[in-house]
Design a protein around this motif. Structure first.
Motif, PDB file in Angstrom:
ATOM      1  N   GLU A 110      39.070 -61.691 -71.499  1.00  0.00           N
ATOM      2  CA  GLU A 110      38.097 -62.308 -70.596  1.00  0.00           C
ATOM      3  C   GLU A 110      38.650 -63.605 -70.009  1.00  0.00           C
ATOM      4  O   GLU A 110      38.394 -63.919 -68.855  1.00  0.00           O
ATOM      5  CB  GLU A 110      36.782 -62.579 -71.323  1.00  0.00           C
ATOM      6  N   SER A 111      39.380 -64.351 -70.831  1.00  0.00           N
ATOM      7  CA  SER A 111      40.055 -65.565 -70.357  1.00  0.00           C
ATOM      8  C   SER A 111      41.297 -65.777 -71.212  1.00  0.00           C
ATOM      9  O   SER A 111      41.288 -65.534 -72.415  1.00  0.00           O
ATOM     10  CB  SER A 111      39.127 -66.775 -70.404  1.00  0.00           C
ATOM     11  N   ALA A 112      42.364 -66.237 -70.563  1.00  0.00           N
ATOM     12  CA  ALA A 112      43.650 -66.455 -71.233  1.00  0.00           C
ATOM     13  C   ALA A 112      43.747 -67.890 -71.737  1.00  0.00           C
ATOM     14  O   ALA A 112      43.066 -68.790 -71.229  1.00  0.00           O
ATOM     15  CB  ALA A 112      44.785 -66.170 -70.259  1.00  0.00           C
ATOM     16  N   PRO A 113      44.629 -68.119 -72.723  1.00  0.00           N
ATOM     17  CA  PRO A 113      44.867 -69.497 -73.153  1.00  0.00           C
ATOM     18  C   PRO A 113      45.446 -70.313 -71.994  1.00  0.00           C
ATOM     19  O   PRO A 113      46.057 -69.750 -71.078  1.00  0.00           O
ATOM     20  CB  PRO A 113      45.908 -69.353 -74.271  1.00  0.00           C
ATOM     21  N   GLU A 114      45.259 -71.620 -72.038  1.00  0.00           N
ATOM     22  CA  GLU A 114      45.769 -72.491 -70.982  1.00  0.00           C
ATOM     23  C   GLU A 114      47.275 -72.272 -70.809  1.00  0.00           C
ATOM     24  O   GLU A 114      48.027 -72.197 -71.776  1.00  0.00           O
ATOM     25  CB  GLU A 114      45.498 -73.956 -71.338  1.00  0.00           C
ATOM     26  N   GLY A 115      47.687 -72.115 -69.560  1.00  0.00           N
ATOM     27  CA  GLY A 115      49.102 -71.938 -69.243  1.00  0.00           C
ATOM     28  C   GLY A 115      49.559 -70.489 -69.198  1.00  0.00           C
ATOM     29  O   GLY A 115      50.736 -70.214 -68.991  1.00  0.00           O
ATOM     30  N   TYR A 116      48.627 -69.539 -69.389  1.00  0.00           N
ATOM     31  CA  TYR A 116      48.993 -68.121 -69.397  1.00  0.00           C
ATOM     32  C   TYR A 116      48.144 -67.334 -68.409  1.00  0.00           C
ATOM     33  O   TYR A 116      46.990 -67.687 -68.142  1.00  0.00           O
ATOM     34  CB  TYR A 116      48.822 -67.524 -70.803  1.00  0.00           C
ATOM     35  N   LYS A 117      48.737 -66.261 -67.891  1.00  0.00           N
ATOM     36  CA  LYS A 117      48.020 -65.347 -67.003  1.00  0.00           C
ATOM     37  C   LYS A 117      47.158 -64.415 -67.848  1.00  0.00           C
ATOM     38  O   LYS A 117      47.520 -64.071 -68.969  1.00  0.00           O
ATOM     39  CB  LYS A 117      49.007 -64.480 -66.215  1.00  0.00           C
ATOM     40  N   THR A 118      46.031 -63.966 -67.287  1.00  0.00           N
ATOM     41  CA  THR A 118      45.173 -63.002 -67.967  1.00  0.00           C
ATOM     42  C   THR A 118      45.868 -61.636 -67.961  1.00  0.00           C
ATOM     43  O   THR A 118      46.344 -61.184 -66.927  1.00  0.00           O
ATOM     44  CB  THR A 118      43.807 -62.905 -67.261  1.00  0.00           C
ATOM     45  N   ALA A 119      45.920 -60.993 -69.112  1.00  0.00           N
ATOM     46  CA  ALA A 119      46.609 -59.704 -69.258  1.00  0.00           C
ATOM     47  C   ALA A 119      45.754 -58.544 -68.745  1.00  0.00           C
ATOM     48  O   ALA A 119      44.529 -58.652 -68.657  1.00  0.00           O
ATOM     49  CB  ALA A 119      46.960 -59.464 -70.727  1.00  0.00           C
ATOM     50  N   GLU A 120      46.419 -57.435 -68.451  1.00  0.00           N
ATOM     51  CA  GLU A 120      45.730 -56.197 -68.081  1.00  0.00           C
ATOM     52  C   GLU A 120      45.012 -55.650 -69.319  1.00  0.00           C
ATOM     53  O   GLU A 120      45.494 -55.799 -70.442  1.00  0.00           O
ATOM     54  CB  GLU A 120      46.746 -55.150 -67.608  1.00  0.00           C
ATOM     55  N   SER A 121      43.886 -54.988 -69.107  1.00  0.00           N
ATOM     56  CA  SER A 121      43.154 -54.364 -70.219  1.00  0.00           C
ATOM     57  C   SER A 121      43.977 -53.235 -70.827  1.00  0.00           C
ATOM     58  O   SER A 121      44.813 -52.628 -70.147  1.00  0.00           O
ATOM     59  CB  SER A 121      41.821 -53.817 -69.721  1.00  0.00           C
ATOM     60  N   ILE A 122      43.738 -52.953 -72.105  1.00  0.00           N
ATOM     61  CA  ILE A 122      44.443 -51.892 -72.832  1.00  0.00           C
ATOM     62  C   ILE A 122      43.412 -50.919 -73.379  1.00  0.00           C
ATOM     63  O   ILE A 122      42.467 -51.328 -74.058  1.00  0.00           O
ATOM     64  CB  ILE A 122      45.265 -52.469 -74.004  1.00  0.00           C
ATOM     65  N   THR A 123      43.594 -49.623 -73.086  1.00  0.00           N
ATOM     66  CA  THR A 123      42.744 -48.589 -73.663  1.00  0.00           C
ATOM     67  C   THR A 123      43.480 -48.004 -74.859  1.00  0.00           C
ATOM     68  O   THR A 123      44.674 -47.717 -74.792  1.00  0.00           O
ATOM     69  CB  THR A 123      42.443 -47.492 -72.618  1.00  0.00           C
ATOM     70  N   PHE A 124      42.765 -47.851 -75.979  1.00  0.00           N
ATOM     71  CA  PHE A 124      43.368 -47.296 -77.188  1.00  0.00           C
ATOM     72  C   PHE A 124      42.377 -46.370 -77.874  1.00  0.00           C
ATOM     73  O   PHE A 124      41.183 -46.415 -77.620  1.00  0.00           O
ATOM     74  CB  PHE A 124      43.853 -48.403 -78.139  1.00  0.00           C
ATOM     75  N   THR A 125      42.909 -45.508 -78.729  1.00  0.00           N
ATOM     76  CA  THR A 125      42.090 -44.518 -79.425  1.00  0.00           C
ATOM     77  C   THR A 125      42.276 -44.660 -80.924  1.00  0.00           C
ATOM     78  O   THR A 125      43.394 -44.849 -81.404  1.00  0.00           O
ATOM     79  CB  THR A 125      42.482 -43.092 -78.978  1.00  0.00           C
ATOM     80  N   VAL A 126      41.168 -44.554 -81.653  1.00  0.00           N
ATOM     81  CA  VAL A 126      41.194 -44.516 -83.117  1.00  0.00           C
ATOM     82  C   VAL A 126      40.799 -43.091 -83.493  1.00  0.00           C
ATOM     83  O   VAL A 126      39.739 -42.611 -83.098  1.00  0.00           O
ATOM     84  CB  VAL A 126      40.212 -45.523 -83.741  1.00  0.00           C
ATOM     85  N   SER A 127      41.668 -42.391 -84.232  1.00  0.00           N
ATOM     86  CA  SER A 127      41.371 -41.014 -84.626  1.00  0.00           C
ATOM     87  C   SER A 127      40.490 -40.995 -85.875  1.00  0.00           C
ATOM     88  O   SER A 127      40.310 -42.023 -86.531  1.00  0.00           O
ATOM     89  CB  SER A 127      42.662 -40.237 -84.884  1.00  0.00           C
ATOM     90  N   VAL A 128      39.968 -39.837 -86.206  1.00  0.00           N
ATOM     91  CA  VAL A 128      39.120 -39.684 -87.395  1.00  0.00           C
ATOM     92  C   VAL A 128      39.871 -40.101 -88.658  1.00  0.00           C
ATOM     93  O   VAL A 128      39.296 -40.678 -89.566  1.00  0.00           O
ATOM     94  CB  VAL A 128      38.610 -38.226 -87.505  1.00  0.00           C
ATOM     95  N   ASN A 129      41.188 -39.878 -88.683  1.00  0.00           N
ATOM     96  CA  ASN A 129      41.958 -40.255 -89.877  1.00  0.00           C
ATOM     97  C   ASN A 129      42.462 -41.701 -89.825  1.00  0.00           C
ATOM     98  O   ASN A 129      43.240 -42.120 -90.671  1.00  0.00           O
ATOM     99  CB  ASN A 129      43.120 -39.282 -90.101  1.00  0.00           C
ATOM    100  N   GLY A 130      42.008 -42.474 -88.803  1.00  0.00           N
ATOM    101  CA  GLY A 130      42.338 -43.896 -88.744  1.00  0.00           C
ATOM    102  C   GLY A 130      43.588 -44.245 -87.974  1.00  0.00           C
ATOM    103  O   GLY A 130      43.935 -45.422 -87.874  1.00  0.00           O
ATOM    104  N   LYS A 131      44.275 -43.277 -87.411  1.00  0.00           N
ATOM    105  CA  LYS A 131      45.493 -43.559 -86.632  1.00  0.00           C
ATOM    106  C   LYS A 131      45.095 -44.164 -85.294  1.00  0.00           C
ATOM    107  O   LYS A 131      44.140 -43.735 -84.657  1.00  0.00           O
ATOM    108  CB  LYS A 131      46.304 -42.286 -86.385  1.00  0.00           C
ATOM    109  N   VAL A 132      45.844 -45.176 -84.855  1.00  0.00           N
ATOM    110  CA  VAL A 132      45.575 -45.851 -83.586  1.00  0.00           C
ATOM    111  C   VAL A 132      46.678 -45.480 -82.605  1.00  0.00           C
ATOM    112  O   VAL A 132      47.863 -45.537 -82.945  1.00  0.00           O
ATOM    113  CB  VAL A 132      45.527 -47.388 -83.772  1.00  0.00           C
ATOM    114  N   THR A 133      46.273 -45.095 -81.375  1.00  0.00           N
ATOM    115  CA  THR A 133      47.255 -44.754 -80.351  1.00  0.00           C
ATOM    116  C   THR A 133      46.971 -45.529 -79.069  1.00  0.00           C
ATOM    117  O   THR A 133      45.817 -45.759 -78.702  1.00  0.00           O
ATOM    118  CB  THR A 133      47.277 -43.241 -80.027  1.00  0.00           C
ATOM    119  N   VAL A 134      48.056 -45.937 -78.415  1.00  0.00           N
ATOM    120  CA  VAL A 134      48.009 -46.581 -77.105  1.00  0.00           C
ATOM    121  C   VAL A 134      48.932 -45.777 -76.208  1.00  0.00           C
ATOM    122  O   VAL A 134      50.107 -45.583 -76.550  1.00  0.00           O
ATOM    123  CB  VAL A 134      48.476 -48.056 -77.168  1.00  0.00           C
ATOM    124  N   ASN A 135      48.410 -45.278 -75.092  1.00  0.00           N
ATOM    125  CA  ASN A 135      49.183 -44.434 -74.173  1.00  0.00           C
ATOM    126  C   ASN A 135      49.838 -43.255 -74.896  1.00  0.00           C
ATOM    127  O   ASN A 135      50.998 -42.922 -74.647  1.00  0.00           O
ATOM    128  CB  ASN A 135      50.251 -45.256 -73.438  1.00  0.00           C
TER     129      ASN A 135
END
Length: 185
Positions: A110-135
């Motif tokens: 929502e807002s970046a620390p002072e001196g930094y650009k705001t990053a692009e949002s990241i979509t991620f998935t949490v599977s039923v067994n707890g594994k996390v995936t990005v792209n």
């Protein structure tokens, strides 16, 4: 009816007491039912969210981060490195842990620390067994990176626009003091 163990990724359900009458009618908590239904809820998993600077990968404090689900409902919101649980012993920022059930989520800065650009949002998935995936790639934690804001300053001739050598310049902060937190790259 007691569930001895739940399937992977689910919480064990509460036991259900039911009565079967001589007339073939079944009741649960005094209410007549056609069948006894036991429902398992998804288990929550700890997911690590890391907010780092692009150069060096050091954890950054001061970013306002939000996680939303697929419908856009806010699931969690925090400021990186602000809470004791998000700090190392020396007070520096460390990754934030959030409890999530299986599903697809979006991490937004929502807002970046002072001196930094705001990053692009990241979509991620949490599977039923707890594994996390990005792209589509399994990860140990979701890492969002901030690039520093950079400014280029040139001193030019007003007549021909050519850059002038030898000029001495100062950058002042909002209180008109000479800025000291500038890095020359």
């Amino acid at each position: 009816l007691t569930e001895e163990s739940a399937p992977e990724g689910y919480k064990t359900a509460e036991s259900i007491t039911f009565t079967g009458g001589v007339n073939g009618k079944v009741t649960v908590n005094g209410k007549e039912v056609e069948k006894v239904i036991m429902t398992d809820e998804l288990a929550e998993r700890d997911v690590e969210i890391s907010k780092v600077e692009a150069a060096g990968g050091k954890e950054l404090a001061g970013a306002k981060l939000t996680i939303t689900d697929e419908s856009g409902k806010e699931i969690a919101s925090w400021i990186s490195g602000k809470e004791k649980a998000d700090q190392n012993e020396d007070g520096s920022a460390k990754a934030h842990k959030v409890k999530l059930t299986a599903g697809t989520y979006t991490l937004t800065e929502e807002s970046a620390p002072e001196g930094y650009k705001t990053a692009e949002s990241i979509t991620f998935t949490v599977s039923v067994n707890g594994k996390v995936t990005v792209n589509g790639k399994e990860v140990d934690k979701v890492i969002m990176t901030d690039e520093p804001i950079s400014v280029s300053i040139k001193k030019t001739d007003i007549v021909d626009g050519k850059e002038l050598a030898g000029a001495k310049l100062q950058i002042l902060d909002k209180d008109k003091n000479v800025a000291t937190n500038i890095k020359e790259i």
